[in-house]
Every structure is written in C-alpha cells, then in structure tokens.
Design an enzyme around this catalytic site. Sequence first.
Site, PDB file in Angstrom:
ATOM      1  N   LYS A 242      46.508  45.259  32.591  1.00 62.96           N
ATOM      2  CA  LYS A 242      45.112  45.217  32.839  1.00 62.96           C
ATOM      3  C   LYS A 242      44.495  46.493  32.166  1.00 62.96           C
ATOM      4  CE  LYS A 242      45.068  42.250  36.717  1.00 62.96           C
ATOM      5  NZ  LYS A 242      44.964  42.237  38.320  1.00 62.96           N
TER       6      LYS A 242
ATOM      7  N   ILE B 154      35.142  40.128  38.087  1.00 59.81           N
ATOM      8  CA  ILE B 154      34.234  41.189  37.504  1.00 59.81           C
ATOM      9  C   ILE B 154      34.060  40.813  35.822  1.00 59.81           C
ATOM     10  CG2 ILE B 154      33.812  43.796  37.417  1.00 59.81           C
ATOM     11  CD1 ILE B 154      35.662  44.211  39.809  1.00 59.81           C
TER      12      ILE B 154
ATOM     13  N   GLY C  72      50.187  34.642  50.453  1.00 59.71           N
ATOM     14  CA  GLY C  72      50.492  34.312  49.072  1.00 59.71           C
ATOM     15  C   GLY C  72      49.672  35.286  48.297  1.00 59.71           C
TER      16      GLY C  72
ATOM     17  N   THR D  33      46.293  27.969  41.258  1.00 60.09           N
ATOM     18  CA  THR D  33      44.909  28.740  41.899  1.00 60.09           C
ATOM     19  C   THR D  33      43.777  28.404  40.985  1.00 60.09           C
ATOM     20  OG1 THR D  33      46.492  29.860  43.449  1.00 60.09           O
ATOM     21  CG2 THR D  33      44.280  30.599  43.223  1.00 60.09           C
ATOM     22  N   VAL D  34      44.081  29.197  39.968  1.00 63.71           N
ATOM     23  CA  VAL D  34      42.943  29.323  38.964  1.00 63.71           C
ATOM     24  C   VAL D  34      42.755  27.933  38.246  1.00 63.71           C
ATOM     25  CG1 VAL D  34      42.233  30.738  36.912  1.00 63.71           C
ATOM     26  CG2 VAL D  34      43.835  31.630  38.584  1.00 63.71           C
TER      27      VAL D  34
ATOM     28  N   LYS E 169      47.007  38.176  31.816  1.00 64.94           N
ATOM     29  CA  LYS E 169      47.077  39.596  31.265  1.00 64.94           C
ATOM     30  C   LYS E 169      48.506  39.976  30.812  1.00 64.94           C
ATOM     31  CE  LYS E 169      47.569  39.358  36.041  1.00 64.94           C
ATOM     32  NZ  LYS E 169      46.860  38.490  37.026  1.00 64.94           N
TER      33      LYS E 169
ATOM     34  N   VAL F 108      41.332  40.603  33.723  1.00 67.29           N
ATOM     35  CA  VAL F 108      41.392  41.937  33.910  1.00 67.29           C
ATOM     36  C   VAL F 108      40.161  41.976  35.110  1.00 67.29           C
ATOM     37  CG1 VAL F 108      40.522  44.392  33.240  1.00 67.29           C
ATOM     38  CG2 VAL F 108      41.900  42.985  31.763  1.00 67.29           C
TER      39      VAL F 108
ATOM     40  N   GLY G 150      41.869  35.400  43.169  1.00 64.71           N
ATOM     41  CA  GLY G 150      41.540  34.327  43.991  1.00 64.71           C
ATOM     42  C   GLY G 150      40.815  33.405  43.316  1.00 64.71           C
TER      43      GLY G 150
END
Length: 428
Positions: free
Chosen positions: A207, A138, A189, A14-15, A107, A134, A304
């Site tokens: 985190k 954001i 998922g 995903t990342v 993390k 984390v 996400g």
Amino acid sequence: MAAPLRLGLAGLGTVGIGVVQIVQKHADLLAARAGREVVITAVSARDRTKNRDADLSGYAWEVDPVALAQRDDVDVFVEVMGGHEGPARDATVAAIAAGKDVVTANKALLAHHGHGLALSAEAAGRVIRFEAAVAGGIPVIKALTEGLAANGMRRVMGVMNGTCNYILTRMEDAGLPYAQVFEEARQLGYLEADPNLDVGGIDAGHKLSLLAAIAFGTRVAFDSVELEGIGAIMINDIRHAADLGYRIKLLGVAQVTGRGLEQRMTPCLVPVSSPLGQLSGGTNMVVLEGDSVGQVVMRGAGAGMGPTASAVMGDVMDIARGMRMPTFGMPATQLAVPVAAAVTSASAWYLRMMLVDKPGALAKVATALGDAGISIHRMRQYDHTDAQAPVLIVTHKATRDDVNDALARMSKTGVVLGDPVALRIEEV
Ligand code: NAP
Ligand code: HSE
C-alpha cells in the site's frame, strides 16, 4: 439517460459480495448520482455451489475470470479475487486488451505489476482504478490524485494494515502475548490467507509503495520498501513503550530526499497522545503532507466488506460519470524511475535485549553503543529470570546504520542472548 454501465465482477468473497450488496441496495441512488444505471451483468468465482448470502440469479456465471473480462456485455472489469499472479493478473491483462476499464482492490497485483498494467491501459485508452487497494474505505487515492493534485508532496505516512493494528492494540488492552492474539485474529478471519502478508508488513508495504508512486510521480517501487513485521514484538515491549508514553504501531513512511525515494514500513513507537497513537483496532490512518496544504489526516476502516466495497464503488461511480485519469495520477510514460535510498533519518531508538546477568555485561553493551557513536538517553533493567537480565535502552538520535553497527558490535560481546529488538521512536 446514458446507457447503463455494465460490470463484470470477478470474486464473490468479502469484497465482491459487498459490491453486489451496494449495487442492489443503492441502484436508484447510483443511477441518480452517475446519470446512468450501474448494473452487474456477469460474475465469476471458483465454487458456483457456495452459499454466498446474496441473490446472484440475475447475473451470468463465468467459470473463467479471463472469459468474464472479455465479455461483450461488460464495460468495467471489477477484480476482487486477489493474488499478484494467476487469474487476477491474467484477467486484468485480458480486460485491458479487450478494451475494458478495470477497478481492483488488489494491492499485491499493482505493487508488483502496476507500472506495466498502467502503461498497457493508458496505451489502450483505458483506466485502472484502485481506491480499495489502499486503506480500505478511506478515499486516500482520490485525495492524492484530485484534491491535493496541485501540491508538491513532501511525505506520506500511516498505519495501513488493520490486522497488525488490531493485534498490537489487543495485546495492549488485554495484556495478552503476541501468539495468543495472532490466533484470535486468525479465528476472527482477519488474517490474509498467507498471514505473513499482514504480520510481515508486506501488505502494508504494498500500500505504501502505491501511495508513494502517486505522491512523488515515480514508478511503483515495492522492492525497495524497507520492511519489518510485528512478529518480534512482545507484550513486554508494549508495556515498556506504554511506561515511556508511547504505543507501538506498524508505521509506513515515504519521502523523497536529496538522495532519492525513502520508503519504510516498520514497527515504531509513536506518542500515546498523537493521532497515530490513538488509533485502535482495525482502523487505518493516512497522513499526507503537501507543500501548500500542509498536513491532511484521514482515518477510517481499512478493511471489511462495507468499507472496501464502498471504495470499489467510488471508482465505479467515477467511471460511470466519465471521469478518467491515468492510473497513478500522471501518464505512466512520465513516471520517473525512482532512485531507491536507504532510510538515513535519525531518531531516538528503543532497544530491548536480554543480557547474561554477570558483572560488566551492561558496560559492554554501553561500550558497543558508544563505539557506534550512539548516546544513551535512558536505561532500565527489568526483573531478572535465572541468569538473564532484560534490559531496555532508549537512545538519543541515531541512524539505522548506527544502530545496526551497535547491534553487530553487541553480538560480539558474548553477553547478549538472542536477537535484540530495535524500534524507531517516531515523534509524529
Ligand atoms: P476473499 O474473501 O478470499 O474472496 C476472493 C474471491 O475470489 C472468492 O469469491 C473466490 O472464489 C474468488 N477467486 C479466487 N480465485 C479465483 C479464481 N481462480 N477464479 C475465480 N474466482 C476466484 O477475498 P477478499 O477479502 O474479498 O479480497 C479480495 C481482494 O480485495 C484481494 O485483492 C484483497 O487483498 C483485497 N482487499 C480486501 C479487503 C478486505 O477487507 N477483505 C480490503 C482491501 C482490499 P470462491 O468464493 O469460490 O472461493
Ligand atoms: N489484510 C489487510 C489489513 C486487509 O489487515 O489491513 C485490507 O487491505
């Protein structure tokens, strides 16, 4: 223009694919903003044959992430594989030893090994950046280490696990039981490979421990985070909380008191009307309190592809621009060894229990509370089923120790069936 910054990308899930997409889509923007090109030179994942919906043809493939981390044509090792042991740790260690900077979203790795990795990186003149680890998209690490660097931090708190927040808000919105929504989250998922990392509060605890290290200048102390997951929360708890004007959130709070570093990640009731109470779905919120700035609230997507890759690439851009900083905002050699302190702050408590429906049962529970020094603020008895009576009690302010004492006394009365649920009421 300076030479391109060359990334070695370990992990194409995903990342990782999110990172590929940003590098490809925004090549010109990145170059303009960093003053140099940012390129991927080599990648690694377990299965080379997997269809990943991305054009990887221009990148060298390494079977072994350690080999990727050591390549001469890699300046920054981007670790987005996950796991706190095995390849993620080995390759990060190898990257630092090979003179590479590291950007990671992991993390778990930093909560377990952050101090040692930071010491090695700083001794080698390298940086480790972890914004994505984390609260996803954001930029909270940047806020703490840069914008708020001149503050003595008083407290950090927040909702930092999107999956738990999704489960809790979905239970409330649809009136569904925990087990059904947990299964939905699995189908969507949302859950980590080991779901207990999410619902057991561990991921959010990781985190919180990273934020606390930066905020209070201490070594990461994940082992001393008081952890409690959301698995015991029933739809009735959510309904009762709503009746009382609250919502249940998996809330993390870290602060330094005269006794030491307090860290807790536990389900709490927060007022419906508070910013935390208004948080729905997978969204995260972090609240930072500094002695000069006061309270800063940051809200956004906690997970996400896009949000997490955005955070990874923010770190990459800092490195491309030549911005270098110790991993936890001050040299690792100067981070204090924290004194772990049990959380002693008093609050009102929500207690839900099932009693044997017989004369004097409630009186025994009230006595147990009284003997533990806890005063009852409100009490309700809900619909009986057979010989059982569900009871809800809201207490006046009490410490966790007092509540534990009361629960221990109650368990000896012979009128409490199963384990009561005790949730702190946080007036945030
Ligand atoms: P993911 O979708 O499961 O992807 C993991 C990737 O790592 C896969 O491409 C996998 O290869 C690769 N990989 C795993 N073990 C490997 C090994 N031994 N050698 C080489 N490659 C290996 O995970 P993700 O969701 O992208 O998460 C990656 C990291 O980011 C984790 O630390 C996670 O906690 C963190 N993170 C994720 C999110 C999020 O929203 N997903 C948010 C914040 C932080 P294959 O594809 O071949 O299996
Ligand atoms: N499992 C994590 C969450 C992913 O649900 O928030 C982002 O760290």
